[in-house]
Design an enzyme around this catalytic site. Sequence first.
Site, PDB file in Angstrom:
ATOM      1  N   ASN A  23     -10.172  -3.284  -6.488  1.00 38.80           N
ATOM      2  CA  ASN A  23      -9.571  -1.959  -7.323  1.00 38.80           C
ATOM      3  C   ASN A  23     -10.153  -1.928  -8.899  1.00 38.80           C
ATOM      4  O   ASN A  23      -9.682  -1.092  -9.463  1.00 38.80           O
ATOM      5  CB  ASN A  23      -8.310  -2.653  -7.152  1.00 38.80           C
ATOM      6  CG  ASN A  23      -7.850  -2.690  -5.707  1.00 38.80           C
ATOM      7  OD1 ASN A  23      -6.012  -3.042  -5.557  1.00 38.80           O
ATOM      8  ND2 ASN A  23      -7.500  -1.550  -5.454  1.00 38.80           N
ATOM      9  N   ASP A  29       1.073  -1.066  -0.347  1.00 32.32           N
ATOM     10  CA  ASP A  29      -0.134  -0.011  -0.057  1.00 32.32           C
ATOM     11  C   ASP A  29       0.781   1.017   0.228  1.00 32.32           C
ATOM     12  O   ASP A  29       1.816   1.333   0.833  1.00 32.32           O
ATOM     13  CB  ASP A  29      -0.940   0.001   1.020  1.00 32.32           C
ATOM     14  CG  ASP A  29      -1.988   0.972   1.234  1.00 32.32           C
ATOM     15  OD1 ASP A  29      -2.308   1.362  -0.102  1.00 32.32           O
ATOM     16  OD2 ASP A  29      -3.034   0.924   2.367  1.00 32.32           O
TER      17      ASP A  29
END
Length: 261
Positions: A73, A25
Amino acid sequence: MHAYSVLPDDINPLCVPKHVAVIMDGNGRWANQRCLPRVAGHRQGARVLKDLLRCCKDWGIEALTAYAFSTENWKRPTTEVDFLMVLFEKMLKKELMAMHQEGVRVRFIGDLSALPPILQKEMNLAVEETANNTAIDFNVAVNYGSRSEITMACQQIAQKVEQGAVTACEVTEDMIAEHLYTQGSDPDLLIRTSGEQRLSNFLLWQLAYTEMVFTDAFWPDFDRAQFHRALLIYQRRDRRFGNASDAVLLQKAKEKAALTA
Ligand code: FPP
């Protein structure tokens, strides 16, 4: 020689996790900080992942599982999604030979059927080509969501019950684990970068007893020194799997010995 080419002296080889999972991340924020487009963060992130895989192999870790693209996503801007799909494809094409020569066994977890056909083709090729390698397992989660993985496992098992192959009472934890993409291999250590402290639908079943290390570093900055730090934290952890701590067990043994003396 690279300062971190071998396992650092302060890490006990017996305390090295066998299986490491990473939630990569902070690529976007890393790029933002540098006034670069978000995709530059992903590109650098891919380089970092490549070096982490090599590092895991150098340090005797048996498996690395990376969360590259979640079922959520797809909500990102199309340009970013497209960039990621092409990046995965390019990386696979470019790195396959080197990974194969280094003994990496590549596998993918997730619903691959929704990915661009050209990418699926590269993925299948990588899996087939490296299937017999034994140096390290590299599992890449693409279009992966843990809840949908567990739902799929339940559906497959329910079908077997419907067909009379097993009864409902015969359904075990091991059976469920075998129906997951990961087929029973649970990570010992999960690392999430960028200061976020959540699982984001990653390996919910498999992380039941996994140690977690959260670091503020953005993924594109997660180098071997950062990984070393995570392993130092990991080796200080007392993994009990629901049992009492060593200190409590020792005290109990002493009490028992005193009673029988
Ligand atoms: C999360 O950061 C990162 C991703 C969704 C993509 C991860 C992909 C890579 C690192 C490339 C991996 C390459 C291969 C070949 C598997 P973010 O974009 O959410 O960052 P932010 O939270 O700062 O916006």
